[in-house]
Write a protein that holds these residues in place. Structure first.
Motif, PDB file in Angstrom:
ATOM      1  N   SER A 284       0.977  -1.660  -0.062  1.00 39.62           N
ATOM      2  CA  SER A 284      -0.100   0.329  -0.046  1.00 39.62           C
ATOM      3  C   SER A 284       0.919   1.431  -0.043  1.00 39.62           C
ATOM      4  CB  SER A 284      -0.677   0.149   1.210  1.00 39.62           C
ATOM      5  OG  SER A 284      -1.986  -1.066   1.071  1.00 39.62           O
TER       6      SER A 284
ATOM      7  N   GLN B  27       2.067   1.841  -3.240  1.00 43.96           N
ATOM      8  CA  GLN B  27       0.931   2.519  -4.063  1.00 43.96           C
ATOM      9  C   GLN B  27       0.480   3.507  -3.848  1.00 43.96           C
ATOM     10  OE1 GLN B  27      -2.496  -0.203  -3.670  1.00 43.96           O
ATOM     11  NE2 GLN B  27      -1.464  -2.008  -4.810  1.00 43.96           N
TER      12      GLN B  27
ATOM     13  N   GLN C   8       2.814   6.829  -5.767  1.00 45.47           N
ATOM     14  CA  GLN C   8       2.698   7.076  -7.106  1.00 45.47           C
ATOM     15  C   GLN C   8       2.341   8.364  -7.020  1.00 45.47           C
ATOM     16  OE1 GLN C   8       1.177   3.586  -8.677  1.00 45.47           O
ATOM     17  NE2 GLN C   8       2.862   2.457  -8.628  1.00 45.47           N
TER      18      GLN C   8
END
Length: 255
Positions: free
Chosen positions: A243, A246, A249
């Motif tokens: 997580s 992610q 990003q």
């Protein structure tokens, strides 16, 4: 260990003394039946003892794994907060710190996580984090905003290092070895107790005993299987770090 041996010896001695005195004083009656008061009382107490030890063998790893799972999310959040703070550092330092953070989290996911099944963390992970912390500390910045950003990054990295130390403690955590040994021992005693008490089950009467022995075996195996935080049936997964990657990003690159 000596205290345990003394306690067991004292308990056995107490039973022998009570049996001797009651026989000498001619109190009570002989009890030789498998369904007698002695066998019934002993069987109930042995079953209770097994359930107590078995509950400890299950509950302790379960709560440890749950706590370790929460700690990994705290570590992942610390990495995300560090990444956010690094975005405020002057170029090119901000981008470099963010890149090092991505590499560190990827290293934890790909290489360090399998190592934790052995009960330890990779020394390389600590080295990476220490190097990054030293790199940020050595940054020469000017202006209040830059100094504030540097201080924020160091504070978040301190949180990240503390969370890593907690993960190291979680990886090494395990129930006391005596708990599993006692679980196995009491399980065996519970299974063979009817025979020790003088019963000789025949035909269908032995089916419940066999079923109980099989279920006890499964239960003891499960207690062993979940005894480690990062492996087995309750193994903590690296979801928090996935997580975090992610989340990286969507965070702006360093200035």
């Amino acid at each position: 260990m000596l205290v345990c041996v003394l306690a067991v010896t004292a308990a056995i001695g107490l039973v022998a003394l009570a049996a001797f005195l009651f026989r000498k004083l001619n109190c009570g009656t002989d009890d030789r039946e498998p369904r007698g008061a002695s066998a019934g009382h002993s069987g109930a107490m042995l079953s209770s003892l097994f359930l107590l030890v078995f509950a400890i063998a299950i509950v302790v790893p379960w709560t440890t794994a749950d706590s370790a799972r929460q700690n990994t999310y705290a570590e992942g959040q610390a990495a995300v907060e560090t990444y956010w703070s690094a975005a405020e550092l002057p170029a090119p330092a901000g981008g470099e710190v963010q890149r090092e953070l991505r590499d560190y989290v990827s290293f934890v996911l790909d290489k360090e996580w399998p190592v934790m099944a052995t009960g330890r963390l990779s020394p390389e992970g600590s080295s990476r984090l220490d190097t990054l912390r030293t790199q940020v500390t050595a940054l020469s910045v000017t202006g209040d905003d830059a100094r504030s950003a540097k201080s924020a990054v160091l504070d978040r990295m301190a949180d990240l290092s503390a969370a890593r130390r907690q993960r190291a403690a979680d990886a090494a955590a395990a129930p006391p070895p005596g708990v599993l040994v006692l679980t196995i021992f009491t399980g065996i005693v519970v299974v063979v107790f009817p025979f020790l008490a003088g019963a000789r089950p025949r035909g269908l009467a032995i089916v419940p005993l066999v079923a109980m022995a099989a279920l006890l075996g499964v239960g003891i195996y499960l207690a062993w299987d979940i005894s480690h935080v990062f492996t087995g049936g309750l193994a903590v997964k690296p979801d928090a770090f996935m997580s975090a990657l992610q989340e990286f990003q969507r965070i702006p690159e360093g200035r």
